[in-house]
Write a protein that holds these residues in place. Structure first.
Motif, PDB file in Angstrom:
ATOM      1  N   ILE A 183     110.706  93.970 -48.164  1.00 55.47           N
ATOM      2  CA  ILE A 183     109.393  94.647 -48.202  1.00 55.47           C
ATOM      3  C   ILE A 183     109.464  95.953 -47.400  1.00 55.47           C
ATOM      4  CG2 ILE A 183     106.940  94.503 -47.602  1.00 55.47           C
ATOM      5  CD1 ILE A 183     107.192  91.425 -47.914  1.00 55.47           C
ATOM      6  N   ARG A 184     110.089  95.885 -46.212  1.00 54.34           N
ATOM      7  CA  ARG A 184     110.224  97.109 -45.395  1.00 54.34           C
ATOM      8  C   ARG A 184     110.930  98.199 -46.191  1.00 54.34           C
ATOM      9  NH1 ARG A 184     111.069  93.502 -40.964  1.00 54.34           N
ATOM     10  NH2 ARG A 184     109.695  93.891 -39.193  1.00 54.34           N
ATOM     11  N   ASN A 185     111.941  97.786 -46.938  1.00 54.39           N
ATOM     12  CA  ASN A 185     112.704  98.722 -47.746  1.00 54.39           C
ATOM     13  C   ASN A 185     111.796  99.494 -48.718  1.00 54.39           C
ATOM     14  OD1 ASN A 185     115.274  99.764 -48.270  1.00 54.39           O
ATOM     15  ND2 ASN A 185     115.400  98.562 -50.158  1.00 54.39           N
ATOM     16  N   GLU A 186     110.818  98.795 -49.261  1.00 51.26           N
ATOM     17  CA  GLU A 186     109.901  99.423 -50.217  1.00 51.26           C
ATOM     18  C   GLU A 186     108.815 100.243 -49.521  1.00 51.26           C
ATOM     19  OE1 GLU A 186     110.512  99.416 -53.408  1.00 51.26           O
ATOM     20  OE2 GLU A 186     112.219  98.065 -53.139  1.00 51.26           O
ATOM     21  N   LEU A 187     108.643 100.033 -48.224  1.00 47.76           N
ATOM     22  CA  LEU A 187     107.610 100.762 -47.478  1.00 47.76           C
ATOM     23  C   LEU A 187     108.096 102.128 -46.989  1.00 47.76           C
ATOM     24  CD1 LEU A 187     106.253  97.853 -45.196  1.00 47.76           C
ATOM     25  CD2 LEU A 187     104.942  98.999 -47.000  1.00 47.76           C
ATOM     26  N   ARG A 188     109.410 102.290 -46.906  1.00 47.84           N
ATOM     27  CA  ARG A 188     109.974 103.448 -46.203  1.00 47.84           C
ATOM     28  C   ARG A 188     109.477 104.801 -46.701  1.00 47.84           C
ATOM     29  NH1 ARG A 188     116.339 102.572 -46.130  1.00 47.84           N
ATOM     30  NH2 ARG A 188     115.930 102.411 -48.352  1.00 47.84           N
ATOM     31  N   PHE A 235     104.568  90.234 -62.880  1.00 53.15           N
ATOM     32  CA  PHE A 235     104.435  91.185 -61.766  1.00 53.15           C
ATOM     33  C   PHE A 235     105.142  90.689 -60.505  1.00 53.15           C
ATOM     34  CE2 PHE A 235     100.634  91.558 -64.423  1.00 53.15           C
ATOM     35  CZ  PHE A 235     100.741  92.888 -64.808  1.00 53.15           C
ATOM     36  N   ALA A 236     105.331  89.378 -60.428  1.00 53.59           N
ATOM     37  CA  ALA A 236     105.926  88.778 -59.228  1.00 53.59           C
ATOM     38  C   ALA A 236     106.917  87.672 -59.598  1.00 53.59           C
ATOM     39  CB  ALA A 236     104.821  88.233 -58.320  1.00 53.59           C
ATOM     40  N   PRO A 237     108.083  88.091 -60.101  1.00 55.27           N
ATOM     41  CA  PRO A 237     109.100  87.087 -60.425  1.00 55.27           C
ATOM     42  C   PRO A 237     109.789  86.534 -59.168  1.00 55.27           C
ATOM     43  CG  PRO A 237     109.944  89.284 -60.872  1.00 55.27           C
ATOM     44  CD  PRO A 237     108.498  89.457 -60.482  1.00 55.27           C
ATOM     45  N   GLY A 238     109.730  87.299 -58.074  1.00 57.95           N
ATOM     46  CA  GLY A 238     110.452  86.929 -56.862  1.00 57.95           C
ATOM     47  C   GLY A 238     109.658  86.028 -55.950  1.00 57.95           C
ATOM     48  N   VAL A 239     109.343  84.820 -56.432  1.00 51.39           N
ATOM     49  CA  VAL A 239     108.604  83.829 -55.640  1.00 51.39           C
ATOM     50  C   VAL A 239     109.235  82.459 -55.873  1.00 51.39           C
ATOM     51  CG1 VAL A 239     106.397  85.089 -55.722  1.00 51.39           C
ATOM     52  CG2 VAL A 239     106.904  83.403 -57.484  1.00 51.39           C
ATOM     53  N   SER A 240     108.831  81.491 -55.066  1.00 52.06           N
ATOM     54  CA  SER A 240     109.363  80.142 -55.250  1.00 52.06           C
ATOM     55  C   SER A 240     108.781  79.493 -56.505  1.00 52.06           C
ATOM     56  CB  SER A 240     109.040  79.301 -54.014  1.00 52.06           C
ATOM     57  OG  SER A 240     109.328  77.949 -54.245  1.00 52.06           O
ATOM     58  N   ALA A 241     107.454  79.606 -56.674  1.00 49.97           N
ATOM     59  CA  ALA A 241     106.779  78.961 -57.803  1.00 49.97           C
ATOM     60  C   ALA A 241     106.154  80.014 -58.712  1.00 49.97           C
ATOM     61  CB  ALA A 241     105.703  78.009 -57.288  1.00 49.97           C
ATOM     62  N   GLN A 290     104.259  81.976 -61.671  1.00 49.82           N
ATOM     63  CA  GLN A 290     103.016  81.634 -62.378  1.00 49.82           C
ATOM     64  C   GLN A 290     102.875  82.472 -63.648  1.00 49.82           C
ATOM     65  OE1 GLN A 290     101.114  79.118 -61.391  1.00 49.82           O
ATOM     66  NE2 GLN A 290     102.425  78.812 -59.613  1.00 49.82           N
ATOM     67  N   PRO A 291     103.208  81.893 -64.791  1.00 47.90           N
ATOM     68  CA  PRO A 291     103.086  82.637 -66.053  1.00 47.90           C
ATOM     69  C   PRO A 291     101.656  83.120 -66.296  1.00 47.90           C
ATOM     70  CG  PRO A 291     104.192  80.525 -66.396  1.00 47.90           C
ATOM     71  CD  PRO A 291     103.745  80.536 -64.976  1.00 47.90           C
ATOM     72  N   LEU A 292     100.673  82.344 -65.841  1.00 48.46           N
ATOM     73  CA  LEU A 292      99.273  82.716 -66.070  1.00 48.46           C
ATOM     74  C   LEU A 292      98.598  83.203 -64.777  1.00 48.46           C
ATOM     75  CD1 LEU A 292      98.196  79.815 -68.471  1.00 48.46           C
ATOM     76  CD2 LEU A 292      99.143  82.049 -69.058  1.00 48.46           C
ATOM     77  N   GLY A 293      99.408  83.744 -63.893  1.00 47.31           N
ATOM     78  CA  GLY A 293      98.853  84.302 -62.656  1.00 47.31           C
ATOM     79  C   GLY A 293      98.047  85.559 -62.935  1.00 47.31           C
ATOM     80  N   LEU A 294      97.487  86.123 -61.872  1.00 46.52           N
ATOM     81  CA  LEU A 294      96.548  87.239 -62.037  1.00 46.52           C
ATOM     82  C   LEU A 294      97.240  88.604 -62.067  1.00 46.52           C
ATOM     83  CD1 LEU A 294      93.782  85.853 -59.690  1.00 46.52           C
ATOM     84  CD2 LEU A 294      93.559  86.223 -62.154  1.00 46.52           C
ATOM     85  N   HIS A 295      96.516  89.548 -62.626  1.00 45.86           N
ATOM     86  CA  HIS A 295      96.974  90.943 -62.644  1.00 45.86           C
ATOM     87  C   HIS A 295      96.721  91.560 -61.264  1.00 45.86           C
ATOM     88  CE1 HIS A 295      97.373  95.139 -63.651  1.00 45.86           C
ATOM     89  NE2 HIS A 295      97.741  94.831 -64.878  1.00 45.86           N
ATOM     90  N   PRO A 296      97.696  92.271 -60.690  1.00 45.76           N
ATOM     91  CA  PRO A 296      97.524  92.848 -59.345  1.00 45.76           C
ATOM     92  C   PRO A 296      96.286  93.735 -59.212  1.00 45.76           C
ATOM     93  CG  PRO A 296      99.798  93.078 -60.070  1.00 45.76           C
ATOM     94  CD  PRO A 296      99.045  92.512 -61.234  1.00 45.76           C
ATOM     95  N   GLU A 297      95.948  94.491 -60.251  1.00 42.77           N
ATOM     96  CA  GLU A 297      94.784  95.394 -60.190  1.00 42.77           C
ATOM     97  C   GLU A 297      93.494  94.627 -59.897  1.00 42.77           C
ATOM     98  OE1 GLU A 297      94.199  98.565 -60.309  1.00 42.77           O
ATOM     99  OE2 GLU A 297      95.808  99.589 -61.378  1.00 42.77           O
ATOM    100  N   LEU A 338     105.546  95.312 -54.985  1.00 42.66           N
ATOM    101  CA  LEU A 338     104.134  94.929 -55.118  1.00 42.66           C
ATOM    102  C   LEU A 338     103.558  94.572 -53.740  1.00 42.66           C
ATOM    103  CD1 LEU A 338     101.681  94.276 -56.899  1.00 42.66           C
ATOM    104  CD2 LEU A 338     102.662  92.010 -57.307  1.00 42.66           C
ATOM    105  N   ALA A 339     104.330  93.823 -52.957  1.00 43.72           N
ATOM    106  CA  ALA A 339     103.886  93.471 -51.592  1.00 43.72           C
ATOM    107  C   ALA A 339     103.671  94.744 -50.780  1.00 43.72           C
ATOM    108  CB  ALA A 339     104.921  92.567 -50.925  1.00 43.72           C
ATOM    109  N   ALA A 340     104.608  95.679 -50.900  1.00 40.83           N
ATOM    110  CA  ALA A 340     104.495  96.958 -50.175  1.00 40.83           C
ATOM    111  C   ALA A 340     103.238  97.708 -50.624  1.00 40.83           C
ATOM    112  CB  ALA A 340     105.738  97.812 -50.409  1.00 40.83           C
ATOM    113  N   THR A 341     102.917  97.611 -51.904  1.00 42.07           N
ATOM    114  CA  THR A 341     101.737  98.289 -52.441  1.00 42.07           C
ATOM    115  C   THR A 341     100.455  97.716 -51.834  1.00 42.07           C
ATOM    116  OG1 THR A 341     102.938  98.714 -54.482  1.00 42.07           O
ATOM    117  CG2 THR A 341     100.551  98.896 -54.599  1.00 42.07           C
ATOM    118  N   PHE A 342     100.415  96.410 -51.631  1.00 44.94           N
ATOM    119  CA  PHE A 342      99.238  95.796 -50.992  1.00 44.94           C
ATOM    120  C   PHE A 342      99.159  96.165 -49.508  1.00 44.94           C
ATOM    121  CE2 PHE A 342      96.475  93.223 -53.642  1.00 44.94           C
ATOM    122  CZ  PHE A 342      97.104  93.368 -54.869  1.00 44.94           C
TER     123      PHE A 342
END
Ligand SMILES: [Mn+2]
Length: 331
Positions: free
Chosen positions: A79-84, A260-266, A268-275, A311-315
Motif C-alpha cells: 500500500i505504501r508503494n502505491e501512496l508514494r 476491483f479487489a482480487p488481492g484478498v483472502s475471501a 467477492q464476485p458480487l462485492g460492491l463498486h468502489p465508487e 485501491l487501498a491507497a486511493t481510499f
C-alpha cells in the motif's frame, strides 16, 4: 516486550517521481512525508494544524487462524508503494507521518494486537489521526483497544462482506473482532455501536445474521446497495452517525467486488463498486466525527498488478483529503 514488535519507519523507501524540488504545489507524498518513531519517549513533532500517521500491521496470523488464505502481512509495504507518488492536495499545515509497523512473526497475535493498541494510543495522545494499513482484519481489535486506551469508545462502521462476529474460545482470529469488542464492552457495561456495510449472504451463516440481530447490529446488505439511488441508505447511515460522539471506520477489502479487489483472502464476485463505497466513506468523514481509520486484508500474494493495493491507497488518499477539507486545508 511490547516494543519488540514495533518497527520504526524506513524512510529510504519514500522516493519516487519529482516534478520540482521546491515548489510545494508540485509535491508528491514521498516528498512531504515525515518519520515518526513511536518507540521514542521524547517525540518532537513538526508544528502543524493537522497531522495524520500511517501505521502498518504486518500480520495475517488472524487470517491463518480463520483458515483463510494468508499473504496480507505484506499489505502495508504494498500500500505504501502505491501512496508514494500521490499529489499533495493539502496545504503545508497538514503533516503526514510514516509511523512504521507492528509485526507478528511468532504467531502471538494477542501480543501484536496489544502492541498495536499501544501505538494507536500514543498517536491519539500526540493528537495525530491514525491511518492503519493491513494486514489481516484482526488489526481492528488492536486498533479499537488503542482508542479505548485513550478514553475513546467510538461507534464502529465496518465496510465488509462479513460481520466478523464469529464465536471464539480463547483466541480471536480475523473473523471474531467485532464479537471480541462486544464482549469487552459488555463486561464493562459500555454501549456497543456497530454498523456494517456491504454484507454478503454467502459470506455469513444464518446463525451469524441472528447473532447480529441479537447484538443490535445495524447493517446494509451488498445486494441492497449495489445499484440504484443511495439516498435512503445514506440517510440510514447518517442517522447512525448522528447518535455517535466519535466514529471509527474500518474497511475489509473484500467488501469490494473481486474485479476491483482480487488481492484478498475471501474474494467477492458480487462485492460492491468502489465508487459507491466512497460515497458512504466521504459522507462519514463530513460528519467531523471520524477519529480513526484502517484498511485491511490487502494481500499482495493474490493481487493482480497491485490493483487492490492501489485501491487501498486511493481510499487513504480520499481520507487525507477529507480531513484536509474539514480543516480548511484542501488545495
Ligand atoms: Mn471480510
Amino acid at each position: 516486550m511490547k516494543i519488540e514488535r514495533y518497527q520504526k519507519p524506513d524512510m529510504t523507501f519514500w522516493k519516487g517521481r519529482i516534478d520540482h524540488e521546491q515548489n510545494y504545489d508540485a509535491f508528491r507524498w514521498h516528498q512531504w512525508i515525515k518519520p515518526l518513531d513511536l518507540s521514542q519517549t521524547d517525540i518532537s513533532l513538526t508544528p502543524s494544524k493537522v497531522s495524520v500517521a500511517l501505521l502498518g500491521f504486518c500480520s495475517d496470523e488472524g487470517v491463518k487462524r480463520n483458515l483463510g488464505r494468508t499473504g496480507a502481512y505484506k499489505g502495508p509495504l504494498s500500500i505504501r508503494n502505491e501512496l508514494r507518488n500521490l499529489p499533495c492536495c493539502f496545504t503545508q499545515a497538514l503533516i503526514i507521518y510514516d509511523a512504521g509497523n507492528v509485526t507478528c512473526n511468532d504467531g502471538d497475535l494477542e501480543k501484536s494486537q496489544e502492541c498495536l493498541a499501544e501505538m494507536v494510543a500514543r498517536l491519539i495522545r500526540l493528537g495525530i489521526f491514525p491511518i492503519l494499513l493491513g494486514g489481516g482484519h484482526e488489526m481492528a481489535y488492536g486498533h479499537y483497544k488503542g482508542l479505548n486506551k485513550s478514553g475513546i469508545y467510538p461507534g464502529i462502521v465496518n465496510f465488509d462482506a462479513h460481520f466478523d462476529i464469529r464465536p471464539y474460545k480463547e483466541h480471536g482470529s480475523s473473523g471474531t473482532m467485532f464479537r471480541q469488542i462486544y464482549d469487552d464492552l459488555s463486561k464493562r457495561n459500555l454501549d456497543y455501536q456497530y454498523f456494517a456495510i456491504g454484507i454478503q449472504k454467502r459470506g455469513n451463516t444464518v446463525d451469524l445474521f441472528k447473532t447480529a440481530q441479537n447484538m443490535g447490529i445495524q447493517y446494509l446488505m451488498a445486494s441492497d446497495i449495489g445499484e440504484g439511488d443511495l439516498t435512503e441508505s445514506l440517510k440510514t447511515l447518517d442517522a447512525y452517525a448522528s447518535k455517535q460522539e466519535h466514529l471509527y471506520l474500518t474497511i475489509c477489502s473484500d467488501v469490494f467486488a473481486s474485479a476491483f479487489a482480487p488481492g484478498v483472502s475471501a474474494t467477492q464476485p458480487l462485492g460492491l463498486h468502489p465508487e459507491r463505497i466512497l460515497k458512504y466513506f466521504k459522507a462519514l468523514f463530513r460528519t467531523g466525527k471520524v477519529v480513526s481509520f484502517d484498511i485491511a486484508e490487502v494481500s499482495p500474494r493474490f493481487d493482480n498488478d497491485n490493483i487492490t493495493s492501489n485501491l487501498a491507497a486511493t481510499f487513504i488518499f480520499a481520507a487525507v483529503n477529507a480531513i484536509a477539507k474539514l480543516n480548511g486545508l484542501y488545495l
